[in-house]
Design a protein around this motif. Structure first.
Motif, PDB file in Angstrom:
ATOM      1  N   GLY A   1       0.817  -1.200   0.000  1.00  0.00           N
ATOM      2  CA  GLY A   1       0.000   0.000   0.000  1.00  0.00           C
ATOM      3  C   GLY A   1       0.853   1.253   0.000  1.00  0.00           C
ATOM      4  N   LYS A   2       0.202   2.365  -0.326  1.00  0.00           N
ATOM      5  CA  LYS A   2       0.918   3.633  -0.436  1.00  0.00           C
ATOM      6  C   LYS A   2       1.657   3.984   0.846  1.00  0.00           C
ATOM      7  N   GLY A   3       0.979   3.849   1.974  1.00  0.00           N
ATOM      8  CA  GLY A   3       1.612   4.185   3.243  1.00  0.00           C
ATOM      9  C   GLY A   3       2.815   3.315   3.541  1.00  0.00           C
ATOM     10  N   GLY A   4       2.694   2.021   3.249  1.00  0.00           N
ATOM     11  CA  GLY A   4       3.817   1.123   3.463  1.00  0.00           C
ATOM     12  C   GLY A   4       5.016   1.513   2.621  1.00  0.00           C
ATOM     13  N   ALA A   5       4.755   1.936   1.379  1.00  0.00           N
ATOM     14  CA  ALA A   5       5.841   2.352   0.500  1.00  0.00           C
ATOM     15  C   ALA A   5       6.488   3.645   0.991  1.00  0.00           C
ATOM     16  N   VAL A   6       5.666   4.592   1.433  1.00  0.00           N
ATOM     17  CA  VAL A   6       6.223   5.839   1.973  1.00  0.00           C
ATOM     18  C   VAL A   6       7.086   5.551   3.196  1.00  0.00           C
ATOM     19  N   LEU A   7       6.611   4.687   4.070  1.00  0.00           N
ATOM     20  CA  LEU A   7       7.361   4.376   5.288  1.00  0.00           C
ATOM     21  C   LEU A   7       8.708   3.732   4.965  1.00  0.00           C
ATOM     22  N   THR A   8       8.725   2.847   3.977  1.00  0.00           N
ATOM     23  CA  THR A   8       9.994   2.264   3.550  1.00  0.00           C
ATOM     24  C   THR A   8      10.938   3.353   3.048  1.00  0.00           C
ATOM     25  N   GLY A   9      10.395   4.286   2.262  1.00  0.00           N
ATOM     26  CA  GLY A   9      11.219   5.350   1.704  1.00  0.00           C
ATOM     27  C   GLY A   9      11.750   6.309   2.748  1.00  0.00           C
ATOM     28  N   VAL A  10      10.897   6.728   3.687  1.00  0.00           N
ATOM     29  CA  VAL A  10      11.360   7.707   4.674  1.00  0.00           C
ATOM     30  C   VAL A  10      12.343   7.072   5.655  1.00  0.00           C
ATOM     31  N   GLN A  11      12.170   5.784   5.954  1.00  0.00           N
ATOM     32  CA  GLN A  11      13.147   5.130   6.832  1.00  0.00           C
ATOM     33  C   GLN A  11      14.514   5.077   6.162  1.00  0.00           C
ATOM     34  N   HIS A  12      14.529   4.747   4.870  1.00  0.00           N
ATOM     35  CA  HIS A  12      15.791   4.742   4.126  1.00  0.00           C
ATOM     36  C   HIS A  12      16.392   6.148   4.096  1.00  0.00           C
ATOM     37  N   ALA A  13      15.551   7.152   3.869  1.00  0.00           N
ATOM     38  CA  ALA A  13      16.043   8.528   3.815  1.00  0.00           C
ATOM     39  C   ALA A  13      16.662   8.949   5.137  1.00  0.00           C
ATOM     40  N   ALA A  14      16.000   8.611   6.234  1.00  0.00           N
ATOM     41  CA  ALA A  14      16.538   8.959   7.544  1.00  0.00           C
ATOM     42  C   ALA A  14      17.861   8.236   7.804  1.00  0.00           C
ATOM     43  N   ASP A  15      17.909   6.955   7.460  1.00  0.00           N
ATOM     44  CA  ASP A  15      19.144   6.187   7.656  1.00  0.00           C
ATOM     45  C   ASP A  15      20.288   6.744   6.814  1.00  0.00           C
TER      46      ASP A  15
ATOM     47  N   GLY B   1      20.798   9.849   6.225  1.00  0.00           N
ATOM     48  CA  GLY B   1      21.226  11.139   6.732  1.00  0.00           C
ATOM     49  C   GLY B   1      20.435  12.335   6.242  1.00  0.00           C
ATOM     50  N   PHE B   2      19.323  12.100   5.550  1.00  0.00           N
ATOM     51  CA  PHE B   2      18.505  13.220   5.109  1.00  0.00           C
ATOM     52  C   PHE B   2      17.682  13.755   6.279  1.00  0.00           C
ATOM     53  N   SER B   3      17.447  15.059   6.268  1.00  0.00           N
ATOM     54  CA  SER B   3      16.697  15.688   7.357  1.00  0.00           C
ATOM     55  C   SER B   3      15.210  15.796   7.048  1.00  0.00           C
ATOM     56  N   HIS B   4      14.858  15.864   5.761  1.00  0.00           N
ATOM     57  CA  HIS B   4      13.475  16.057   5.338  1.00  0.00           C
ATOM     58  C   HIS B   4      13.183  15.203   4.111  1.00  0.00           C
ATOM     59  N   ALA B   5      11.928  14.791   3.992  1.00  0.00           N
ATOM     60  CA  ALA B   5      11.503  14.017   2.824  1.00  0.00           C
ATOM     61  C   ALA B   5      10.296  14.687   2.197  1.00  0.00           C
ATOM     62  N   LEU B   6      10.431  15.018   0.923  1.00  0.00           N
ATOM     63  CA  LEU B   6       9.304  15.531   0.156  1.00  0.00           C
ATOM     64  C   LEU B   6       8.573  14.348  -0.452  1.00  0.00           C
ATOM     65  N   GLN B   7       7.336  14.148  -0.022  1.00  0.00           N
ATOM     66  CA  GLN B   7       6.500  13.073  -0.573  1.00  0.00           C
ATOM     67  C   GLN B   7       5.686  13.638  -1.728  1.00  0.00           C
ATOM     68  N   ILE B   8       5.699  12.947  -2.846  1.00  0.00           N
ATOM     69  CA  ILE B   8       4.916  13.362  -4.006  1.00  0.00           C
ATOM     70  C   ILE B   8       4.417  12.107  -4.710  1.00  0.00           C
ATOM     71  N   ASP B   9       3.216  12.153  -5.261  1.00  0.00           N
ATOM     72  CA  ASP B   9       2.639  10.971  -5.898  1.00  0.00           C
ATOM     73  C   ASP B   9       3.277  10.697  -7.257  1.00  0.00           C
ATOM     74  N   ALA B  10       3.227   9.442  -7.662  1.00  0.00           N
ATOM     75  CA  ALA B  10       3.860   9.004  -8.907  1.00  0.00           C
ATOM     76  C   ALA B  10       2.982   9.184 -10.125  1.00  0.00           C
ATOM     77  N   ASP B  11       1.709   9.569  -9.928  1.00  0.00           N
ATOM     78  CA  ASP B  11       0.766   9.578 -11.044  1.00  0.00           C
ATOM     79  C   ASP B  11       0.697  10.905 -11.786  1.00  0.00           C
ATOM     80  N   GLY B  12       1.495  11.881 -11.387  1.00  0.00           N
ATOM     81  CA  GLY B  12       1.539  13.145 -12.106  1.00  0.00           C
ATOM     82  C   GLY B  12       0.471  14.146 -11.741  1.00  0.00           C
ATOM     83  N   GLN B  13      -0.302  13.885 -10.683  1.00  0.00           N
ATOM     84  CA  GLN B  13      -1.389  14.806 -10.356  1.00  0.00           C
ATOM     85  C   GLN B  13      -0.910  16.052  -9.625  1.00  0.00           C
TER      86      GLN B  13
END
Length: 264
Positions: free
Chosen positions: A80-94, A96-108
């Motif tokens: 699901g979308k939330g599960g994918a975001v959580l995987t991404g933000v955990q990787h980003a934090a690990d 060393g990134f301080s912030h994550a810009l979440q944006i959808d993949a569908d171009g909206q």
């Protein structure tokens, strides 16, 4: 301090953003979204949520073309979308990134607004920058009515009007606050995620900055919102949050009253 191509003045030790994009079968739109993100000089974390072979091939090609700027993560099964975001933000934090810009993949989402979101995040690094959609005529009317009902429940569950829209997937998270939340609380991993994470971060004291942004119906014509199951998930979430709000009510009310007293 450095002025990047995205227009953000940043201290590399304090403000280090990346983009996190959850992807599930949006092979026709994802290329343009990624190109727009990279044009803003943002590293990009793509999370393939068990997409089809054709979409996976597109993601492989994108990552191979920009090995130093795109990280491609994969789920073996769809979470699901939330599960994918959580995987991404955990990787980003690990990483060393301080912030994550979440944006959808569908171009909206309006990628031209990325600099505005990043500028606000750099100026207020402890805050969550949340997109407040300005829709064009492509959005179905029923969607708008359903969103308004969710807005009302979010206002009830936060005892405030501080969150203008909790369903827009265009936002910037302060990663330390988000990681602390996910370490102690399991969040919904499907279409309930965007609402729950915003309300719970607000409960934790994270301030919300609402930014108007143009939103259109998905450019590839694909929506993964499941009317029956996802509406049921969201309804259950509102009920859960309501009971969570009840015992937090004194603190939430004090949070609203204390600034007023201080200003008097």
């Amino acid at each position: 301090m450095q002025l990047t191509e995205s227009g953000v003045t940043s201290n590399a030790n304090k403000f280090k953003p990346c983009a996190v994009i959850p992807v599930y079968n949006h092979e026709h739109a994802i290329g343009a979204v990624v190109a727009a993100v990279l044009a803003r000089d943002l590293p990009c974390v793509l999370v393939d949520d068990a997409s089809s072979a054709s979409c996976a091939a597109v993601l492989d090609a994108l990552a191979a073309a920009e090995p130093g700027r795109i990280i491609l993560l994969r789920h073996a099964v769809n979470r699901g979308k939330g599960g994918a975001v959580l995987t991404g933000v955990q990787h980003a934090a690990d990483a060393g990134f301080s912030h994550a810009l979440q944006i959808d993949a569908d171009g909206q989402h309006c990628t031209d607004d990325i600099p505005r979101f990043l500028q606000q995040a750099a100026a207020r690094p402890q805050s969550l920058i949340a997109g407040c959609p300005q829709y064009d005529d492509s959005v179905p009317s029923l969607r708008l009515y359903a969103r308004y009902l969710t807005h009302v429940w979010v206002w009830i569950n936060t005892l405030s009007l501080d969150i203008k829209d909790s369903m827009c997937g265009f936002r910037v998270y302060p990663l330390p606050s988000l990681i602390r939340l996910v370490q102690r609380k399991k969040l919904g991993e499907r279409m309930n995620f965007d609402i729950e994470v915003l309300v719970r971060l607000y409960w934790d004291g994270v301030s919300i900055v609402n930014l108007p942004t143009r939103v259109a119906y998905p450019t590839d014509g694909i929506s993964h919102f499941r009317a029956g199951p996802d509406n049921l998930l969201i309804s259950r979430l509102h009920a859960t949050l309501f009971f969570g709000m009840l015992w937090r009510a004194p603190r939430l009310l004090a949070r609203r009253l204390l600034p007023r007293r201080g200003a008097a």
